[in-house]
Design an enzyme around this catalytic site. Sequence first.
Site, PDB file in Angstrom:
ATOM      1  N   CYS A 120       0.867  -1.182   0.000  1.00  0.00           N
ATOM      2  CA  CYS A 120       0.000   0.000   0.000  1.00  0.00           C
ATOM      3  C   CYS A 120       0.896   1.222   0.000  1.00  0.00           C
ATOM      4  O   CYS A 120       2.107   1.114   0.212  1.00  0.00           O
ATOM      5  CB  CYS A 120      -0.910   0.004   1.222  1.00  0.00           C
ATOM      6  SG  CYS A 120      -2.246   1.219   1.068  1.00  0.00           S
ATOM      7  N   CYS A 130      -3.782   6.345  -0.093  1.00  0.00           N
ATOM      8  CA  CYS A 130      -3.224   5.061  -0.520  1.00  0.00           C
ATOM      9  C   CYS A 130      -2.800   5.031  -1.987  1.00  0.00           C
ATOM     10  O   CYS A 130      -2.552   3.949  -2.534  1.00  0.00           O
ATOM     11  CB  CYS A 130      -4.232   3.946  -0.244  1.00  0.00           C
ATOM     12  SG  CYS A 130      -4.669   3.844   1.499  1.00  0.00           S
ATOM     13  N   LYS A 195     -12.251  -4.780   1.996  1.00  0.00           N
ATOM     14  CA  LYS A 195     -11.676  -3.925   3.042  1.00  0.00           C
ATOM     15  C   LYS A 195     -12.564  -2.705   3.193  1.00  0.00           C
ATOM     16  O   LYS A 195     -12.771  -1.946   2.245  1.00  0.00           O
ATOM     17  CB  LYS A 195     -10.257  -3.522   2.651  1.00  0.00           C
ATOM     18  CG  LYS A 195      -9.632  -2.538   3.640  1.00  0.00           C
ATOM     19  CD  LYS A 195      -8.176  -2.280   3.317  1.00  0.00           C
ATOM     20  CE  LYS A 195      -7.601  -1.222   4.225  1.00  0.00           C
ATOM     21  NZ  LYS A 195      -6.203  -0.910   3.897  1.00  0.00           N
ATOM     22  N   ARG A 205      -3.193   3.662  12.415  1.00  0.00           N
ATOM     23  CA  ARG A 205      -2.689   4.859  11.729  1.00  0.00           C
ATOM     24  C   ARG A 205      -1.689   5.607  12.595  1.00  0.00           C
ATOM     25  O   ARG A 205      -0.794   6.261  12.084  1.00  0.00           O
ATOM     26  CB  ARG A 205      -3.854   5.728  11.258  1.00  0.00           C
ATOM     27  CG  ARG A 205      -4.611   5.008  10.138  1.00  0.00           C
ATOM     28  CD  ARG A 205      -5.782   5.784   9.599  1.00  0.00           C
ATOM     29  NE  ARG A 205      -6.529   4.943   8.651  1.00  0.00           N
ATOM     30  CZ  ARG A 205      -7.713   5.266   8.156  1.00  0.00           C
ATOM     31  NH1 ARG A 205      -8.283   6.415   8.506  1.00  0.00           N
ATOM     32  NH2 ARG A 205      -8.319   4.465   7.316  1.00  0.00           N
ATOM     33  N   GLU A 233     -16.541  -7.616  -4.950  1.00  0.00           N
ATOM     34  CA  GLU A 233     -15.112  -7.271  -4.794  1.00  0.00           C
ATOM     35  C   GLU A 233     -14.257  -8.542  -4.744  1.00  0.00           C
ATOM     36  O   GLU A 233     -13.205  -8.619  -5.371  1.00  0.00           O
ATOM     37  CB  GLU A 233     -14.894  -6.483  -3.487  1.00  0.00           C
ATOM     38  CG  GLU A 233     -15.131  -4.985  -3.599  1.00  0.00           C
ATOM     39  CD  GLU A 233     -13.977  -4.260  -4.288  1.00  0.00           C
ATOM     40  OE1 GLU A 233     -13.043  -4.914  -4.772  1.00  0.00           O
ATOM     41  OE2 GLU A 233     -14.030  -3.013  -4.346  1.00  0.00           O
ATOM     42  N   LYS A 248     -11.777  -7.518   6.036  1.00  0.00           N
ATOM     43  CA  LYS A 248     -11.162  -6.645   7.035  1.00  0.00           C
ATOM     44  C   LYS A 248     -12.053  -5.459   7.307  1.00  0.00           C
ATOM     45  O   LYS A 248     -12.512  -4.857   6.345  1.00  0.00           O
ATOM     46  CB  LYS A 248      -9.819  -6.171   6.471  1.00  0.00           C
ATOM     47  CG  LYS A 248      -9.103  -5.183   7.346  1.00  0.00           C
ATOM     48  CD  LYS A 248      -7.849  -4.716   6.668  1.00  0.00           C
ATOM     49  CE  LYS A 248      -7.262  -3.611   7.506  1.00  0.00           C
ATOM     50  NZ  LYS A 248      -6.230  -2.901   6.816  1.00  0.00           N
ATOM     51  N   SER A 274      -6.484  -3.207  14.420  1.00  0.00           N
ATOM     52  CA  SER A 274      -5.936  -2.508  15.587  1.00  0.00           C
ATOM     53  C   SER A 274      -7.006  -2.037  16.565  1.00  0.00           C
ATOM     54  O   SER A 274      -6.841  -2.141  17.774  1.00  0.00           O
ATOM     55  CB  SER A 274      -5.092  -1.328  15.104  1.00  0.00           C
ATOM     56  OG  SER A 274      -5.860  -0.466  14.281  1.00  0.00           O
ATOM     57  N   TYR A 313      -2.989  -8.831  16.250  1.00  0.00           N
ATOM     58  CA  TYR A 313      -1.962  -8.342  17.178  1.00  0.00           C
ATOM     59  C   TYR A 313      -1.942  -9.200  18.438  1.00  0.00           C
ATOM     60  O   TYR A 313      -1.052  -9.056  19.264  1.00  0.00           O
ATOM     61  CB  TYR A 313      -2.229  -6.863  17.502  1.00  0.00           C
ATOM     62  CG  TYR A 313      -2.286  -6.033  16.236  1.00  0.00           C
ATOM     63  CD1 TYR A 313      -1.122  -5.621  15.593  1.00  0.00           C
ATOM     64  CD2 TYR A 313      -3.512  -5.723  15.627  1.00  0.00           C
ATOM     65  CE1 TYR A 313      -1.165  -4.920  14.406  1.00  0.00           C
ATOM     66  CE2 TYR A 313      -3.569  -5.016  14.443  1.00  0.00           C
ATOM     67  CZ  TYR A 313      -2.396  -4.619  13.832  1.00  0.00           C
ATOM     68  OH  TYR A 313      -2.442  -3.938  12.636  1.00  0.00           O
TER      69      TYR A 313
END
Length: 324
Positions: A120, A130, A195, A205, A233, A248, A274, A313
Amino acid sequence: MYFPAYRPRRLRKNENFRRMIRETKVSVDDLVYPLFTISGKDVKKPISSMPGNFQMSIDHLVKEVQKIKEAGIPAVLLFGIPEKKDETASGAFIKDGIIQQAVKRIKDRVPDIVVITDVCLCEYTSHGHCGMLEKNDVDNDTTLEVLAETALSHARAGADMVAPSAMMDGQVGAIREALDEAGYENLPIMAYSAKYASCFYGPFREAAESTPKFGDRKSYQMDPANADEAIREISLDVEEGADIIMVKPALPYLDIIRRAREEFDLPIAAYNVSGEFAMINAAAKLGWIDGEKAMMESLTSIKRAGADIIITYFAPEAAKLLRT
Ligand code: PBG
């Protein structure tokens, strides 16, 4: 099946019964751990909204990847924060860019782990979008060339898989073609197919220093209200040559994971992003929920919905529990 002939509680009596009829099991094999790398030496800067995660210079990154491998986690997903950002995202595709160097060093020192690179441009553009700007919007087709160049530079550095996440139309096809032409026809693509333009990327971010300087990402990422469109998609990415398709974020989009599972027979990845991680950590810190249990319940839900691969994570913490 009617009560009283059927009593579901009979098989819930104790943990051994429950183990015997458990339908979904998360395994350490399912996990991918995202990591952030930054230029410099001996840098390990905590990301405040993502406890336990850091921006790491390559020396620390390599040590971390070694630990991840020892924990039994099969793959890492790399994000880079370049030394400087510009209009054309040159840091994304130069030969000695942060990701290119990081991949080389990891493959050198920890060869036996899958290194996936995020493809990206938002971490590399001065405006934080992006792709390439044209009249204050991201221009699709010029961005495709830059994405293809970036993916190719990752392949040359030794990446095992590339993961395009810019949500440009045709990005998987453009990358597939560039890779094939250069002789990387065996390098797989994990496509961020569905996404969404989600507020749950907030902490990321901060971590990747990729907040757009103006506007938002709604002209390229999906509207959270749309499910049929996710199927369109994903179909496009499958036709363009995706090897793994991704949904996502994960938890607010379990229905999309389930539909993808029913409609496609490619491996499905889900990105437990995140914000999902930060929420559980924050509530646990306040003593409002049991963080460990919330983590395992979340990962189990994502798997139950139909994901084969969970990018999270929580991977190191979950791996510890899953292996004992
Ligand atoms: C884009 C990218 C983002 C994430 C992964 N790749 C951020 C965005 O689209 O703004 C978010 C991941 C997360 O929140 O954990 N390069």
